[in-house]
Design an enzyme around this catalytic site. Structure first.
Site, short mmCIF file in Angstrom:
data_model
loop_
_atom_site.label_atom_id
_atom_site.label_comp_id
_atom_site.label_asym_id
_atom_site.label_seq_id
_atom_site.Cartn_x
_atom_site.Cartn_y
_atom_site.Cartn_z
N ASP A 1 3.10 -4.59 7.92
CA ASP A 1 1.64 -3.95 7.68
C ASP A 1 0.58 -4.89 7.91
OD1 ASP A 1 -0.47 -2.53 7.09
OD2 ASP A 1 0.17 -2.17 5.03
N GLN B 1 -4.54 -5.61 6.65
CA GLN B 1 -5.49 -6.56 6.05
C GLN B 1 -5.48 -7.78 6.88
OE1 GLN B 1 -7.67 -5.62 3.98
NE2 GLN B 1 -6.85 -3.55 3.92
N CYS C 1 -4.84 2.30 -3.86
CA CYS C 1 -3.55 2.83 -3.20
C CYS C 1 -2.38 1.83 -3.28
CB CYS C 1 -3.63 3.12 -1.75
SG CYS C 1 -4.96 4.20 -1.39
N LYS D 1 -10.50 -1.08 9.97
CA LYS D 1 -10.80 -2.16 9.03
C LYS D 1 -10.82 -3.36 9.96
CE LYS D 1 -7.22 -0.46 6.00
NZ LYS D 1 -7.96 0.01 5.03
N HIS E 1 0.90 -1.06 0.08
CA HIS E 1 0.01 -0.16 0.11
C HIS E 1 0.99 1.18 -0.05
CE1 HIS E 1 -3.06 2.75 1.49
NE2 HIS E 1 -3.90 2.04 1.29
#
Length: 880
Positions: free
Chosen positions: A676, A679, A840, A702, A600
């Site tokens: 990261d 997700q 993104c 999220k 991202h």
């Protein structure tokens, strides 16, 4: 000039006076020609069934004594505020049966034409105008006049007499209004039953059947498949019977989830397959409000969506349906065939469109067909038990038949009216059945003093100043007792009840932002209403509660990601967390950052900016399975590599990266590892200790938490605080300061306290369900989606082939369509929300040869198989 043509409906009923039976054609089987009877709009006439007969007999005999009522009564539906039927007996008007939605009672108004058949049997309810009215009133013509009574008489219909003349009148408030008086000649007639009526109409019924079967056979091959849309009502039962005679064997029933249980049982008894519900009415109604006759949002949710899924499996088809001209003026111009505007796959044919309800019942009796038992119990419109098209009189039947259903709907309507400030009449009189009130209901409101706005909606009442308007629930979590679930103990419907926003839409953009359940919202509202105060800066009660709850939220998050030995810092989002590391590490010229093409922009641009400090960034590519090229990554990690930063799960391809293997490469070369997890955290169990990372970043919004919340987890507090100020220091002197230990040193100023507490509630909610459960459930949805999309050769799916290495993020493109166009059509056609574009991740999608990006469907634990099926069905329709 627009000319409106009236539909070719039958306005005349025929009656054989010799046999005393109604006829659906001009002649009777006895050879006699029928007498014409003019019907009233909408000209639909039906038999009075068991409940109707019992009601009419009761009302008539309560008024007039043991009066004989013939076995054959017909009901001609007419206009009114609720139920209003003209009752026909012996081929003449017998009276008017109506329901008063305000008084909640049935009324029978006797017709003068009934007097010759009942007068000799009447023992009560007669007003003698010679002795029963005040003296001096009975001069001249009596018809149409109002007279004051000398003795009490119950309000309602009455028989009036003056010497040897008789008539009917209406009593109200101690007065009687007299209709015309006339000499009455007593009459008698045969008393046939409905079996005799059927027998005398056999010739006409055969002709009706022959014509309908011929029509079905004429169109049976217009599409590859022919089936019957079966609702469980009389019309679809007749159509099913006719279609089977024409050779059609396939049929289907759409279960909305709010059908009468009697209907579902009847459908199954007919051997018709049941298509399970695709939406939750009671979740949707919390958001959309009650449906109305002029606002039928429920049909789209509960009927059109599952039909679309079903037709996607069936393919192009001819569907035989039971629509009739007389049901509504919208159907009065119905042609023999019509293309379903909501489903191009379906060509509808209507073989009984010119039948009245009388013909339908006579045909079913002639065929000795089984009929839905609800008709005999007093329900005339077979459908959903909360349907706005049901009459209030039928709702009274529901109260007696299924009190639990009625109580649930009453409770919702009462709460909704209270919330909107609407008068009690909204619920009590059935005014909820319209968004904008029709003329008769506006007149009723005007007469009863209920204010109506210029747009014909009910006017809200001023709030009660002494009434508590806000009720705050304490923090709660979903109990993980979902043994009743249909997916291996996973009860998605129980979960969805905590998400009112899901009611009338299909949300598949969870990779961007997920929805928050009610416990998360309640926790935030509770903070604002019960103990709003700053944290760590006082000793009074409120700040103590706020500080404890805010600290506890950090502890919940640490436990959730297996990071109790590290430091959990609350941020605004993943982006801020990554930037805090980029700005807080002590960089020096020559340092290197290794990342991947999957990232991202938030995990790419902060490292690119370090070029100002002499730090270089290298991007590692991916293989055919979309996994990072580990060999290339290992070659890139040298002694100058300060940090490796990569995603645990891609927000475009859904691929899950091998973090543990990469962590070993990093630590073997003395490099730090930032992951990261934006997700990953919402979709799978995460344990930072097992992963072996040094920094772990993710966002609250999220994972069903509030927007504006995020987390930076650090194995050690090894970065410089990005901001200095209040709340992050222990002491400040004239020439220095001492940082607070733990997370406080990284949260300068007043934090997002409500958001942090809400994030803690989101963690509790997910833990109560179980992340392993969520992961397994979403994996099943993902497999279903990818498999279904892959069957369409115009759709190209970009997802890792190994189901064990992916999450519910599925990107695809559609030949001939820009991704934005697909997303727009999905929204407009089926209320499906997906993301389109670069997501993104522009370097990634361009490396895939997709300069316009992709369409992305991203799943969450509250999505359903039916939603997946509807997405696929809609895409099939778009590509078709």
């Amino acid at each position: 000039m627009n000319v409106t043509h009236e539909p070719p409906v039958k306005k005349i009923l025929y009656w054989c006076d010799r046999c005393n039976v109604p006829l659906i054609g001009r002649t009777c089987a006895c050879g006699a020609e029928g007498r014409e009877i003019e019907l009233l709009q909408p000209y639909d006439v039906r038999p009075a069934l068991a409940a109707d007969m019992a009601l009419i007999i009761r009302l008539v005999r309560e008024r007039f004594g043991n009066v004989p009522v013939p076995a054959v009564l017909l009901l001609n539906k007419t206009g009114g505020v609720d139920r209003a039927d003209l009752v026909l007996a012996h081929g003449h008007r017998f009276g008017w049966l109506s329901f008063d939605p305000v008084a909640r009672k049935f009324v029978f108004d006797l017709a003068p034409e009934a007097l010759p058949f009942i007068l000799r049997h009447v023992t009560s309810g007669i007003i003698d105008l010679e002795t029963g009215i005040e003296p001096g009133q009975g001069q001249g013509r009596m018809g149409g006049k109002k007279f004051r009574l000398t003795t009490p008489h119950p309000d309602g219909t009455a028989i009036v007499k003056l010497k040897n003349r008789f008539g009917t009148g209406t009593v109200r408030d101690g007065q009687v209004r007299v209709r015309e008086l006339a000499t009455v000649e007593p009459r008698t007639g045969k008393n046939p039953d409905w079996a005799q009526v059927v027998q005398q109409n056999r010739y006409h019924l055969k002709n009706l059947e022959r014509s309908a079967v011929r029509m079905i056979k004429q169109h049976i091959h217009d599409r590859p498949v022919c089936n019957v849309s079966f609702s469980g009502g009389k019309d679809s039962t007749a159509v099913l019977t006719l279609a089977r005679k024409a050779g059609v064997t396939a049929a289907f029933f759409l279960d909305t989830g709010i059908e009468f249980p009697e209907t579902v049982a009847f459908v199954r008894s007919q051997g018709v397959p049941v298509i399970e519900k695709a939406g939750d009415f009671f979740s949707a109604v919390e958001k959309a409000g009650p449906p109305g006759k002029d606002n039928r949002w429920c049909c789209k949710l509960l009927k059109l969506r599952p039909l679309q899924i079903h037709l996607a499996e069936v393919g192009p088809c001819v569907t035989v349906q039971g629509n009739r001209w007389y049901e509504s003026w919208n159907r009065a111009a119905l042609e023999e065939t019509s293309q379903n505007p909501a489903n191009p796959l379906q060509l509808n044919i209507s073989p009984i469109r010119n039948w009245r309800a009388l013909e339908v019942f006579l045909y079913l009796w002639w065929q000795k067909a089984e009929i839905n038992p609800l008709y005999e119990k007093g329900v005339e419109r077979i459908g959903c038990w909360v349907c706005p098209s049901m009459l209030e009189s039928e709702y009274e039947v529901l109260r007696a038949m299924h009190p639990a259903y009625a109580e649930r709907w009453d409770a919702f309507l009462t709460a909704y009216a209270k919330k909107k400030g609407l008068p009690e009449a909204f619920h009590r009189w059935g005014l909820w059945r319209w968004k904008a009130l029709p003329p008769k209901m506006r007149e009723l409101c005007r007469d009863r003093g209920i204010p109506v706005r210029e747009d014909y909606t009910l006017q809200a009442e001023p709030p009660d100043e002494h009434e508590e308007t806000v009720e705050i629930a304490g923090e709660r979590t979903l109990e993980p007792d979902m043994a009743a679930g249909t997916d291996g103990g996973y009860d998605v419907e129980a979960i969805r009840r905590d998400f009112p926003i899901l009611g009338d839409l299909i949300y598949l953009d969870n990779a961007a932002t997920s929805f928050s359940p009610e416990p998360v919202i309640a926790a935030m509202v509770e903070f604002e209403h019960r103990y709003r105060a700053n944290v760590g800066r006082g000793i009074h009660r409120l700040t103590g509660i706020a500080s404890q709850r805010y600290w506890h939220a950090h502890e919940k998050v640490a436990d959730f990601i297996g990071g109790k030995d590290g430091v959990v810092v609350f941020t605004r989002n993943t982006t801020e967390s990554v930037n805090m590391v980029a700005q807080g590490l002590p960089w020096k010229a020559g340092d290197r950052v290794i990342t991947t093409i999957l990232e991202h922009h938030s995990n790419l641009l902060p490292w690119r900016r370090l070029a100002r400090q002499g730090v270089t960034t290298e991007i590692v590519g991916i293989g055919p399975d979309y996994q990072p090229d580990l060999a290339a990554l290992e070659r890139a990690v040298t002694e100058n590599t300060r940090l490796v930063a990569l995603t645990q799960a891609s927000n475009v391809l859904g691929v899950v990266t091998p973090i543990r293997e990469i962590a070993k490469i990093c630590h073997d070369h003395g490099a730090l590892l930032l992951v990261d997890g934006a997700q990953a955290v919402p979709h799978m169990p995460v344990n930072t200790e097992d992963l072996g990372c040094d920094f772990y970043c993710f966002s609250g919004h999220k994972m069903s938490g509030p927007t504006g919340t995020g987390v930076l987890w650090m194995k050690e507090a090894c970065i410089e605080p990005a901001m200095l100020g209040g709340g992050m220091i222990e002491t400040v002197t004239a020439d220095g300061y001492t940082l607070s230990p733990g997370y406080q040193q990284y949260e300068a100023g007043t934090p997002n306290i409500a958001g942090g507490i809400g994030l803690g509630a989101a963690v509790s909610y997910l833990q109560a369900i179980g992340m392993e459960r969520i992961h397994r459930y979403e994996a099943g949805l993902t497999d279903r989606l990818i498999a279904a999309l892959s069957k369409n050769n115009r759709i190209h799916v970009y997802a890792p082939p190994d189901p064990a290495r992916r999450i519910g993020v599925v990107s695809f493109t559609v030949d001939g369509f820009h991704p934005h166009e697909v997303a727009l059509q999905l929204d407009e056609a089926a209320d499906i929300m997906v993301r389109s574009g670069h997501h993104c991740c522009q370097p990634l999608v361009e490396s895939l040869g997709l300069p316009e990006g992709t369409v992305r469907a991203s799943l969450a634990y509250y999505n359903t198989r039916q939603e997946i099926d509807l997405l696929v069905a809609t895409l099939d329709e778009i590509t078709r």
